[in-house]
Design a protein around this motif. Structure first.
Motif, PDB file in Angstrom:
ATOM      1  N   ALA A 808      28.951   3.503 -21.175  1.00 37.52           N
ATOM      2  CA  ALA A 808      29.750   3.894 -20.019  1.00 37.52           C
ATOM      3  C   ALA A 808      31.025   3.069 -20.009  1.00 37.52           C
ATOM      4  CB  ALA A 808      28.972   3.646 -18.736  1.00 37.52           C
ATOM      5  N   LYS A 809      32.119   3.720 -19.589  1.00 32.44           N
ATOM      6  CA  LYS A 809      33.391   3.013 -19.560  1.00 32.44           C
ATOM      7  C   LYS A 809      33.334   1.897 -18.516  1.00 32.44           C
ATOM      8  CE  LYS A 809      38.276   3.762 -19.700  1.00 32.44           C
ATOM      9  NZ  LYS A 809      39.415   4.646 -19.589  1.00 32.44           N
ATOM     10  N   GLY A 810      33.875   0.740 -18.873  1.00 34.32           N
ATOM     11  CA  GLY A 810      33.960  -0.370 -17.924  1.00 34.32           C
ATOM     12  C   GLY A 810      32.670  -1.177 -17.803  1.00 34.32           C
ATOM     13  N   MET A 811      31.705  -0.957 -18.709  1.00 31.38           N
ATOM     14  CA  MET A 811      30.452  -1.718 -18.672  1.00 31.38           C
ATOM     15  C   MET A 811      30.737  -3.205 -18.866  1.00 31.38           C
ATOM     16  SD  MET A 811      27.224  -1.243 -21.231  1.00 31.38           S
ATOM     17  CE  MET A 811      26.456   0.241 -20.604  1.00 31.38           C
ATOM     18  N   ASP A 812      29.986  -4.076 -18.158  1.00 32.64           N
ATOM     19  CA  ASP A 812      30.353  -5.495 -18.248  1.00 32.64           C
ATOM     20  C   ASP A 812      29.838  -6.138 -19.522  1.00 32.64           C
ATOM     21  OD1 ASP A 812      27.815  -6.878 -17.850  1.00 32.64           O
ATOM     22  OD2 ASP A 812      27.896  -5.973 -15.826  1.00 32.64           O
ATOM     23  N   LYS A 813      30.395  -7.309 -19.819  1.00 34.32           N
ATOM     24  CA  LYS A 813      30.198  -7.942 -21.119  1.00 34.32           C
ATOM     25  C   LYS A 813      28.726  -8.184 -21.466  1.00 34.32           C
ATOM     26  CE  LYS A 813      34.551 -10.318 -21.931  1.00 34.32           C
ATOM     27  NZ  LYS A 813      35.172 -11.543 -22.456  1.00 34.32           N
ATOM     28  N   SER A 814      27.966  -8.703 -20.496  1.00 34.03           N
ATOM     29  CA  SER A 814      26.586  -9.060 -20.834  1.00 34.03           C
ATOM     30  C   SER A 814      25.747  -7.816 -21.115  1.00 34.03           C
ATOM     31  CB  SER A 814      25.967  -9.887 -19.704  1.00 34.03           C
ATOM     32  OG  SER A 814      26.104  -9.180 -18.495  1.00 34.03           O
ATOM     33  N   ALA A 815      26.026  -6.730 -20.415  1.00 31.38           N
ATOM     34  CA  ALA A 815      25.292  -5.490 -20.649  1.00 31.38           C
ATOM     35  C   ALA A 815      25.608  -4.946 -22.036  1.00 31.38           C
ATOM     36  CB  ALA A 815      25.642  -4.462 -19.576  1.00 31.38           C
ATOM     37  N   ILE A 816      26.895  -5.004 -22.422  1.00 32.78           N
ATOM     38  CA  ILE A 816      27.300  -4.532 -23.749  1.00 32.78           C
ATOM     39  C   ILE A 816      26.608  -5.366 -24.817  1.00 32.78           C
ATOM     40  CG2 ILE A 816      29.234  -4.349 -25.349  1.00 32.78           C
ATOM     41  CD1 ILE A 816      31.038  -3.827 -22.919  1.00 32.78           C
ATOM     42  N   GLU A 817      26.614  -6.710 -24.591  1.00 35.11           N
ATOM     43  CA  GLU A 817      26.007  -7.643 -25.518  1.00 35.11           C
ATOM     44  C   GLU A 817      24.524  -7.318 -25.742  1.00 35.11           C
ATOM     45  OE1 GLU A 817      27.421 -11.633 -24.479  1.00 35.11           O
ATOM     46  OE2 GLU A 817      25.432 -12.304 -25.138  1.00 35.11           O
ATOM     47  N   ALA A 818      23.832  -7.125 -24.616  1.00 31.98           N
ATOM     48  CA  ALA A 818      22.400  -6.845 -24.686  1.00 31.98           C
ATOM     49  C   ALA A 818      22.134  -5.546 -25.426  1.00 31.98           C
ATOM     50  CB  ALA A 818      21.830  -6.773 -23.276  1.00 31.98           C
ATOM     51  N   MET A 819      22.962  -4.545 -25.146  1.00 30.41           N
ATOM     52  CA  MET A 819      22.815  -3.244 -25.764  1.00 30.41           C
ATOM     53  C   MET A 819      23.015  -3.357 -27.280  1.00 30.41           C
ATOM     54  SD  MET A 819      24.761  -0.009 -24.132  1.00 30.41           S
ATOM     55  CE  MET A 819      24.834   1.474 -25.100  1.00 30.41           C
ATOM     56  N   ALA A 820      24.029  -4.118 -27.669  1.00 33.34           N
ATOM     57  CA  ALA A 820      24.349  -4.270 -29.084  1.00 33.34           C
ATOM     58  C   ALA A 820      23.214  -4.970 -29.826  1.00 33.34           C
ATOM     59  CB  ALA A 820      25.658  -5.051 -29.249  1.00 33.34           C
ATOM     60  N   LEU A 821      22.662  -6.014 -29.195  1.00 31.51           N
ATOM     61  CA  LEU A 821      21.623  -6.806 -29.862  1.00 31.51           C
ATOM     62  C   LEU A 821      20.337  -6.018 -30.060  1.00 31.51           C
ATOM     63  CD1 LEU A 821      22.274 -10.229 -28.149  1.00 31.51           C
ATOM     64  CD2 LEU A 821      22.570  -9.674 -30.571  1.00 31.51           C
TER      65      LEU A 821
END
Length: 850
Positions: A808-821
Motif C-alpha cells: 500500500a502506498k505510504g506504508m510505514d518503514k517498520s511494516a515495509i521492513e517486516a514484509m520484506a524480511l
RNA sequence: GCGGACGUGGCGAAACCGGUAGCCGCAGCGGACUUAAAAUCCGCUUUCCAUUGGAAGUGCGGGUUCGAGUCCCGCCGUCCGCACCA
C-alpha cells in the motif's frame, strides 16, 4: 474500413485553416501572448529534412500553446541575402535575386504542404528593400549613436582571382576556385562596438534560465572576460627608426613575471612594421606570417614560428635583466595589445616556443617542496606558491597577481585591467548580394551617412558576375553620387553588410512591421522576448550573440525596451543519413553513390539499384549534396504524407541529438497514423455524450498520459511524448468499448493534433466533435485520477536486487521492513547471515546490508 | 591549437533528487487470420550459464556511498564551434 487518405485530408484541412485564418496572430488580443520562433531558413533551393525537423518541433509547441489559450505568434520568413546566391550566379550566369526568389517560391510551397500553423501574413524576406531599407535606417541610428566605426582589418585575399574570400572558401590555405595560396590583407572596414556591451552580454546570460547551459557557457567563454595586468616594456639601447621606444603587453599571469624569458609581438605590430622597413629578411618573415587564412583554426594550428629582432627590453621588476624580442606568428594583433611576455615554465605555447629557440625555462610556481624540480615537456599551470621570484617568493598565485599589479601601479609602469576576448563585430563584406551600407565617401568631408530621405539604398539589378571582384564596385554608375554635405562628386560605400545583421533583428520585424519604420516599439514589446526559439546548435555563438547585442544596442539608444531577445532557447540536432560509395578503378578515389539508389540484393550485399553493382556503405553523417545522402522531403510527403513525416521527425531521437534517417522509421510512423485512424473509426458512431466511471482503466490511463505528454511537450521532449502516445494507443486498442474508451480516443486525437494535425482534424470530424480540433481546448489531467494506491517496492541485499513486492502506498518503514524480511527469496538470499543495517526508502525500496 | 558536448541491447532510445537499467519504436524470431500476398493481430527478444533459478552488464580504469547510467578523478573514442558559411 477505409485507410486514412493523407492527400485528401491535407488538401481539405490546409484549406480550412487558411479560410478560417486560424493561425493569424492578433496584436490586440487580450489573451496571454506566446511567441514561438524557429530560426528562419536560408533559401538554398529546396526544403531540407533538417528544416522539417526544426519547424515541426516549433509547430508542435505553437499548436499546443494555442490550444492552451495563448495568442500565438508563429511566423516564417527568409534569410535571403548571402554568398550561395552569388556562387549560383557565377556558376550558371543567372541573377542572384532571380535565383533566390525562385528558391523562396519553391520552399514556401513545400512548407505549406507540411501543414505548419504559421502566420503567413507576416512573411518577410531580408533581400527585399522593405526589409533591408529599414535595416539601413537602424544602421544609421547606430552610427549616429557612436556604435559604428571604421578600422583596418585582415581579410583572406586570393591573389589570382583578385577577390576577398570567406573562411569557408579557403581550403588548406588555398582559394577554392583558383587554388592560389591565400594571403592576409588589410582593408578599411566598418565595425559595430559589441565590446561596449561585453559586460552586459555576460551578465545577461545569468538571466537566461531557459537556455541550455552549454550555450551559455560557450557564450561566456567567447566573451572571455579576464582580469590581468597591462604594462609597458621599455626597449633597451637604440630605438629603431620609425618606432616608439616601448610597447605594451597584456597578461593574465602577472605573478609569473619573474619567469619571463622573452617578449613577442605580432607580425602586424607597429614595431614589427618599422623594423621590416629596413630589414628584408624580417620583411620576408612578416610576409610569411601573412600567408594562410585568417580563421583562428588556421592561425593556431600553424607551426609556431619566431624571428629574433635582435632588440631587447628591460624587465620591469629587475632593471638588470634583458629579454629578447621576437616576432611570433601565434601572437595576434586583434587580441590584447598584440604583444606578450613569454613565461615558458607556466604556459605550454610559450614552452614550445622556448624549446624551439633555446630560451631559458624557469619555474616560478610550484607545489610545496618542488621548487627546484625542472619543467620538462609540460608547462606547470596548477596551483602552488611562487618561487625564484625575489620578493614574491612564498605567495599564492592570486596574492602574487595582486602584488605585481600593486607594484606596477605604484611605480607607474602598468595597471590592472579587465580584458575581453570578444572583438568588435566587423560587418563589411566585399560582396554584391547583401544590404548596401548607407554611407557616402567624400574626399573632403570623409565618410558621411546617407540622408534618411534617400533610403532605401537599393541594390542595382543590372550587374554581372563574369569578372572577379565586387559587382557594386565596378558598376558604371551606381557608386557615383554627390556628397550630401558639400555637393561635390563622391562615391557610395560599395561594401554590403554581413548577413548576420539581417538575422539580428528579423524577430522584431515579425512582431511589428510598419511601412515607414523598422518596427513599432509598443507593438513589438508586447510580443518580445521570443518565448521559445528553436534552431541548430551551430548558431550557439555568433548569431545568438549578435542578436543579443543588436537588441541591447536598440535598447541603449532608446528604440525598444527589451534587453534579451530570446527568453527560451532550444538547440536541435541534425538529421543524418548513411553514405554509400564505390571506388574509381583507375584512381582508387571515392565516388559517392546516392543513398536513395542503394538497396540490398539477395545475398545481402549493398548494391546500386540501377546497375546492380556492389557499393560500400560509409558512415552516418550530416546530409550533404556532395556526399549524395540527402533525403528530399517532397518524396516522403508524396509517399507517406505530412503527418507521417512530422511524426517520424519527433519520434525516437531526443530532439537535441542527431536523428538518423531510416526508411523503416518512417514506415513505423505511417503505421501509427493508420492505427490512430482505425481507433477514431471504431468510435465514429459512438454516443455523443456519456460519462465514464472514475475507476475506468482507459480513463485513468488517459489522464496519466495527458499529464505526461503536456509536460513532455513543455520541455520539448517530443520523443517521450511520442512513446506515451504509443502506450495510450496500444491500451485503447485492447480496451472494451464504452465511455472510457471513447473519452480515451477523443483525448488521444487532441494530443496527436499538434504533431499530426491533418489526421487529427479528420478524426475529430469523424468522432462527431464540434469545430476544428486546432480550436479545441487542450485537455487537462484530473489530479484525482492520477493517484495510485499501491506501489512496487524493490528489495535489495547488499545493493543487489533480490525480489520486489506490492505494498500500500505510504506504508510505514517498520511494516515495509517486516514484509520484506518475510519473503522467501529474501530469506534464501540472506542465508541466515546477521543483518547489520536496513535502509528503507518509503514507497521505493528496502536494502538489507549483511 | 582553443572552446563545448556526447558515449546505455542488433539499431533509435528510456530511467524524477543517487534507489528495480532497458518504457516506446525499429529490426529479428515464433504463431494467428488468408487459397496466397499485402494489411492486421498475439507472443518472445541485454548477454552468459541453467531444470526451478542464477551471474554479469550503461566506452575503459579508479574513487565516494548501504546503493552509481546518474556524483568525483584519470584515460579512450566520436561529434560540433572558432569571428567573411548560413
Amino acid at each position: 474500413m477505409a485507410r486514412f487518405d493523407h492527400e485528401a485530408a491535407e488538401r481539405r484541412w490546409q484549406k480550412a485553416w487558411d479560410d478560417a485564418e486560424s493561425f493569424r496572430a492578433n496584436d490586440s488580443s487580450a489573451k496571454p501572448k506566446a511567441y514561438v520562433l524557429e530560426m528562419f531558413p536560408y533559401p538554398s533551393g529546396r526544403v531540407h529534412i533538417g528544416h522539417v525537423r526544426n519547424y515541426t518541433m516549433g509547430d508542435v509547441l505553437a499548436r499546443m500553446r494555442r490550444a492552451q489559450g495563448f495568442e500565438v505568434l508563429h511566423p516564417m520568413g527568409w534569410d535571403s541575402f548571402g554568398m550561395p546566391a552569388e556562387n549560383a550566379a557565377m556558376e550558371r550566369g543567372i541573377h542572384p535575386g532571380g535565383w533566390t526568389r525562385a528558391n523562396i517560391a519553391t520552399m514556401r510551397a513545400q512548407l505549406k504542404r507540411l501543414g505548419f500553423a504559421l502566420d503567413w501574413s507576416r512573411e518577410l524576406s531580408t533581400c527585399e528593400p522593405d526589409y533591408y531599407g529599414q535595416e539601413q535606417a537602424l544602421f544609421l541610428d547606430l552610427l549616429a549613436a557612436g556604435l559604428v566605426y571604421r578600422k583596418e582589418s585582415a581579410v583572406n585575399w586570393d591573389p589570382v582571382d583578385m577577390t576577398v574570400l570567406a573562411n569557408e572558401q579557403v581550403i588548406d590555405g588555398r582559394g577554392w576556385r583558383s587554388g592560389a595560396l591565400v594571403e592576409r590583407r588589410k582593408l578599411s572596414q566598418w565595425f559595430l562596438r559589441i565590446t561596449d556591451f561585453a559586460e552586459d552580454l555576460l551578465a545577461g546570460l545569468g538571466t537566461l534560465n531557459a537556455w541550455p547551459d552549454k550555450v551559455r557557457l560557450m557564450q561566456e567563454n567567447w566573451i572571455g572576460k579576464s582580469q590581468g595586468l597591462q604594462f609597458t616594456f621599455q626597449l633597451d639601447g637604440t630605438v629603431p627608426q620609425g618606432a616608439a621606444g616601448h610597447f605594451d603587453v597584456f597578461t593574465t599571469r602577472p605573478d609569473t613575471l619573474f619567469g619571463a624569458s622573452f617578449a613577442a609581438i605580432a607580425a602586424d605590430h607597429p614595431l614589427a612594421q618599422a623594423l621590416a622597413a629596413n630589414n628584408p629578411v624580417l620583411a620576408a618573415f612578416v610576409e610569411e606570417c601573412r600567408a594562410g587564412g585568417t580563421s583562428a583554426a588556421d592561425i593556431e594550428t600553424q607551426d609556431k614560428k619566431g624571428f629574433d629582432t635582435g632588440l631587447s627590453v628591460i624587465h620591469p621588476l629587475d632593471q638588470t635583466v634583458r629579454l629578447p624580442v621576437f616576432i611570433a606568428n601565434f601572437v595576434l594583433m586583434d587580441y590584447g595589445t598584440g604583444a606578450i611576455f613569454g613565461c615558458p615554465g607556466h604556459d605550454q605555447r610559450d614552452l614550445d616556443f622556448a624549446r624551439k629557440y633555446q630560451l631559458p625555462v624557469t619555474r616560478v610556481v610550484a607545489p610545496a617542496g618542488e621548487e627546484n624540480a625542472a619543467i620538462q615537456d609540460e608547462a606547470y599551470v596548477g596551483p602552488g606558491l611562487l618561487c625564484h621570484s625575489a620578493w614574491l617568493d612564498g605567495m599564492t598565485v592570486d596574492a602574487g597577481k595582486a602584488a605585481v599589479i600593486g607594484r606596477a601601479e605604484a611605480d607607474g609602469w602598468g595597471k590592472g585591467v579587465t580584458q575581453f576576448r570578444l572583438r568588435d563585430w566587423g560587418v563589411s563584406r566585399q560582396r554584391y548580394w547583401g544590404t548596401p551600407i548607407p554611407v557616402i565617401h567624400c574626399n573632403d568631408c570623409g565618410a558621411l551617412p546617407v540622408p534618411r530621405a534617400s533610403l532605401p539604398i537599393m541594390l542595382p539589378e543590372d550587374v554581372t558576375f563574369d569578372v572577379p571582384g565586387n559587382p557594386l564596385d565596378r558598376h558604371p554608375t551606381w557608386k557615383h553620387v554627390d556628397c550630401p554635405s558639400c555637393g561635390k562628386p563622391a562615391r557610395r560605400e560599395t561594401d554590403t553588410l554581413d548577413t548576420f545583421v539581417n538575422s539580428s533583428w528579423y524577430f522584431i520585424r515579425f512582431a511589428s512591421a510598419p511601412g515607414d519604420r523598422p518596427f513599432d516599439p509598443v507593438v513589438a514589446a508586447q510580443w518580445l522576448p521570443v518565448g521559445q526559439y528553436i534552431g541548430g546548435v551551430e548558431h550557439a555563438i555568433l548569431h545568438l550573440l549578435y542578436a543579443r547585442f543588436w537588441t541591447r544596442a536598440l535598447q541603449h539608444i532608446g528604440m525598444l525596451d527589451v534587453a534579451e531577445p530570446f527568453a527560451g532557447l532550444f538547440t536541435q540536432g541534425m538529421v543524418t543519413q548513411r553514405t554509400a560509395f564505390k571506388r574509381n578503378k583507375k584512381t582508387n578515389n571515392i565516388v559517392w553513390v546516392a543513398t536513395n539508389n542503394v538497396s540490398s540484393n539477395n545475398a545481402g550485399w549493398s548494391v546500386e539499384s540501377d546497375t546492380k553493382r556492389r557499393v560500400s556503405l560509409g558512415r552516418v553523417e550530416k546530409m550533404s549534396k556532395s556526399k549524395k545522402n540527402v533525403i528530399d522531403p517532397d518524396d516522403m510527403l508524396g509517399r507517406y504524407g505530412a503527418d507521417a513525416l512530422r511524426w517520424f521527425m519527433l519520434s525516437d531521437s531526443p530532439p537535441e541529438r542527431d536523428l538518423a534517417w531510416s526508411e523503416a522509421g518512417i514506415d513505423g510512423a505511417a503505421r501509427f497514423i493508420q492505427r490512430v485512424w482505425r481507433l477514431a473509426e471504431t468510435e465514429a458512431g459512438g454516443p455523443a455524450d456519456s460519462q465514464p466511471d472514475s475507476d475506468d482503466k482507459a480513463l485513468r490511463l488517459l489522464h496519466r498520459i495527458i499529464a505526461a505528454v503536456t509536460s513532455d511537450i513543455d520541455r520539448l521532449q517530443f520523443n517521450k511524448a511520442v512513446a506515451r502516445l504509443y502506450e495510450l494507443v496500444s491500451a485503447l486498442e485492447r480496451a472494451p468499448a464504452g465511455a472510457g474508451r471513447r473519452a480515451g480516443v477523443i483525448g488521444l486525437v487532441q494530443m496527436v493534433a499538434p504533431m499530426a494535425p491533418h489526421l487529427a482534424e479528420e478524426a475529430w470530424a469523424t468522432l462527431g466533435q464540434p469545430g476544428m480540433v486546432c480550436d479545441a481546448t487542450w485537455p487537462l489531467a484530473d489530479p484525482a485520477l492520477l493517484i495510485e494506491d499501491t506501489v512496487t517496492i524493490a528489495i535489495q541485499v547488499n545493493g543487489k536486487l533480490k525480489d520486489s513486492m506490492e505494498a500500500a502506498k505510504g506504508m510505514d518503514k517498520s511494516a515495509i521492513e517486516a514484509m520484506a524480511l518475510g519473503r522467501d527469496k529474501v530469506v534464501r538470499a540472506l542465508a541466515a547471515q546477521p543483518i547489520r543495517k536496513i535502509i528503507v526508502v518509503p514507497d521505493r525500496l528496502v536494502n538489507l546490508v549483511v
